[in-house]
Design a protein around this motif. Structure first.
Motif, mmCIF file in Angstrom:
data_model
loop_
_atom_site.group_PDB
_atom_site.id
_atom_site.type_symbol
_atom_site.label_atom_id
_atom_site.label_comp_id
_atom_site.label_asym_id
_atom_site.label_seq_id
_atom_site.Cartn_x
_atom_site.Cartn_y
_atom_site.Cartn_z
ATOM 1 N N LYS A 316 0.838 -1.186 0.000
ATOM 2 C CA LYS A 316 0.000 0.000 0.000
ATOM 3 C C LYS A 316 0.882 1.248 0.000
ATOM 4 O O LYS A 316 2.013 1.225 0.507
ATOM 5 N N ASN A 326 -4.761 2.836 -7.491
ATOM 6 C CA ASN A 326 -4.078 2.222 -8.646
ATOM 7 C C ASN A 326 -2.597 1.971 -8.369
ATOM 8 O O ASN A 326 -1.726 2.298 -9.173
ATOM 9 N N VAL A 327 -2.330 1.401 -7.201
ATOM 10 C CA VAL A 327 -0.940 1.105 -6.839
ATOM 11 C C VAL A 327 -0.479 -0.134 -7.596
ATOM 12 O O VAL A 327 -1.129 -1.182 -7.552
ATOM 13 N N ALA A 337 1.653 4.914 -8.634
ATOM 14 C CA ALA A 337 0.388 5.102 -7.937
ATOM 15 C C ALA A 337 -0.234 6.418 -8.369
ATOM 16 O O ALA A 337 0.435 7.281 -8.944
#
Length: 614
Positions: A316, A326-327, A337
């Motif tokens: 994360k 949108n990582v 990201a």
């Protein structure tokens, strides 16, 4: 036939092999070694360097209460040349007391050469466990280290120049340090390590945190008892930087290390040693090195690329308190990201959190920019009387401002202000004014979208530093102290009232009066016998005399009374702190208050800013 009184015994010999050329330092341990003892290897006499007892006393010496040391347990000797193979070792006291140790030493052919330059630390507790680093040349993998005949533990050859290890237990006293390569070649640094009996008994209870990244760099607290000032701390074999010490806590900067559990060792100055086995766990935490771009709009939606180390699938990314969208983890070193919407304009920390909970943080890693709008009114607007014809104006920067418009009035009525000047700076000198006259000012910020409302107005009078003025709080023979608005002003006429004729101590902190002005007259500058020191509650500032005199060397005599140097120190608020941090590398941490410092030279009506702070 003589019946001997002594009964010597050989227990160990270390090292137990050496070159056929001799000259190998060995330590023989056993019992009842007397003064004048002979040590024979294959019938050839070795050079006995010293004989000690279990307390490090030399046999033959007189100690407390005129008691002579009769018998020892340790012999330090140098081997004679010999022939290849294992040889018997004999010790023989002067009373013919003898002991033979069969095949006690082996002569070998050696091919390597090595030297020892240093050992650090060069002292440790008799109980052993002290981490040491040996520097030299020619070290080979699987080399052994002996200190006073005791082999070290956890010996690791880092490279041909460095060995790390931990000492074994030994008797008190100064010992030789010997390194032996696997082929039997040795190097000895004589009398280079001292075993001591410590007085203190430190203990480690736990570490907080007790796990962290393999690249180190985080602050860790060691909780325990009996810690003394100036200890040395080791995590594994790596020494940590100590940043603070109390008897119950040591704070360190974690050193870099390999992954896994590491022992933690604290060593007091008297060699008292605390050891917490596997007290810290190194993990492959993510590490952020760079974010590109490192700033974007407050609304978010900016695609960023994060480079670093140890990123894992499913990680994360957090900006401030908000999770990015949108990582994508492209590799252990690259993440992309989309930034989330920010809570407010300014810097935020950026975190990468792996699935296992490992967390990497880049402090102040990203800057949220407010949407470009008409600028807000400038804050912190202040007017200061500068001299008999000049008033100084200052204000804080307005975000999105391209320039500022200054308006002035002699009466302060709202309909009496007239446009005065335009500037792209936040500090402006209004000059050629009438002496002993009050003027009113206000300012507004401007960009292509329009003008802000006006700042609050402020006023100041010319000639405000005349000694009879009612604004002055205090007057010394050589220093005049005054205040105006949020400023405290010190005018130095004579250095005799400075501490040590060179130090100005400002007792008032920056909470009430956030701006300090120090004015040094021409005569005071040339009266200084050393560099000027300004000391406040949060700042020590030294200014070389040569910098104070810069620009003053060629002025005319009639200009000296109206010439000098002004130093302005302002404590930075949040907005100014953000502005200052933007000029520094991302990830820069602030450990104290920040200050904005300006220095300028005035020669008559001309003002020049000093580049030392400009």
């Amino acid at each position: 036939y003589v019946i001997p009184d002594s009964s010597p015994v050989i227990d160990t010999i270390a090292p137990e092999k050496g070159t056929i050329d001799g000259e190998t330092f060995i330590t023989v341990k056993g019992e009842d070694f007397r003064k004048g003892i002979k040590l024979l290897i294959d019938g050839n006499e070795a050079e006995v360097v010293k004989i000690e007892d279990d307390k490090g006393n030399i046999v033959g010496d007189i100690i407390d209460d005129d008691i002579a040391v009769i018998s020892g347990t340790i012999i330090t000797a140098i081997t004679p040349p010999g022939t290849l193979g294992k040889k018997d070792v004999i010790v023989e006291n002067e009373d013919t007391g003898t002991y033979l140790k069969r095949d006690g030493f082996e002569y070998v052919l050696t091919q390597t050469e090595l030297t020892i330059e240093s050992i650090d630390p060069d002292e440790g507790t008799v109980f052993g466990g002290t981490p040491i680093t040996i520097i030299g040349e020619g070290f080979v993998e699987d080399a052994k280290v002996f200190i006073g005949g005791v082999e070290t533990k956890e010996t690791e050859v880092i490279d041909e120049y460095t060995i790390k290890a931990r000492t074994g237990p030994n008797t008190p006293g100064v010992k030789n340090v010997t390194v032996q390569n696997p082929d039997g070649s040795t190097a000895t640094l004589e009398n280079s390590f001292e075993y001591k009996e410590p007085i203190t008994n430190p203990k480690i209870a736990f570490l907080d945190p007790d796990k962290g990244p393999i690249y180190g760099e985080i602050e860790v607290a060691i909780i325990g008892e009996n810690f003394e000032p100036w200890p040395r701390v080791f995590v594994g074999q790596e020494e940590a930087e100590v940043i603070s010490v109390t008897s119950g806590q040591i704070r360190i900067i974690l050193p870099e290390n390999t992954a896994g559990s590491k022992d933690v060792i604290v060593i007091n100055p008297d060699t008292g040693l605390a050891h917490l086995e596997e007290g810290f766990l190194y993990l492959e935490y993510p590490r952020i090195l760079e974010i590109e771009p490192d700033e974007g709009p407050l609304a978010g939606e900016t695609r960023v690329v994060i480079t670093g180390e140890y990123f894992s699938e499913g990680a994360k990314v957090i900006f401030g308190e908000n999770e990015a969208e949108n990582v994508q983890v492209h590799s252990p070193t690259i993440i992309s990201a989309i930034t989330p919407e920010g809570d407010e304009t300014g810097f935020v920390d950026v975190k990468v959190i792996n699935r296992d909970g490992g967390e990497g943080i880049l402090a102040n890693g990203y800057y949220y920019i407010a949407p470009r709008t008409v600028p807000l009114p400038p804050e912190g607007f202040s007017a200061y009387g500068y001299d008999s014809i000049t008033i100084e104006l200052t204000w804080e920067p307005s975000e999105h401002a391209d320039y500022y418009e200054i308006f002035a009035s002699k009466t302060g009525r709202s309909d009496s202000y007239k446009f005065l000047e335009r500037t792209d700076r936040t500090r402006f000198f209004v000059t050629d004014l009438e002496p002993r006259t009050r003027y009113y000012f206000k300012v507004r910020a401007v960009n292509e979208l329009g003008s802000s409302d006006f700042s609050k107005s402020d006023y100041a009078s010319t000639d405000r530093r005349r000694p009879g003025d009612s604004q002055y709080d205090d007057k010394l023979e050589g220093i005049v102290v005054a205040h105006e608005g949020d400023s405290q002003i010190f005018t130095i006429y004579n250095t005799s009232d400075l501490k040590y004729s060179s130090e100005l101590h400002i007792e008032e902190d920056f909470r009430r009066l956030t701006r300090k002005e120090i004015v040094i007259t021409y005569d005071a500058i040339y009266d200084l016998s050393r560099d000027l020191v300004i000391k406040t509650s949060g700042l020590n500032l030294t200014i070389p005399r040569t910098d104070l005199k810069r620009n003053l060397g060629n002025i005319r005599r009639n200009e000296r009374e109206v010439s000098g140097v002004r130093i302005i120190i302002e404590k930075a608020d949040k907005r100014l702190t953000d502005q200052m941090l933007r000029s520094l590398p991302r990830g820069t941490k602030t450990f104290s208050d920040l200050y904005k410092i300006n220095m300028e030279t005035q020669i008559s009506k001309e003002i020049k800013e000093h580049l030392i702070f400009g």
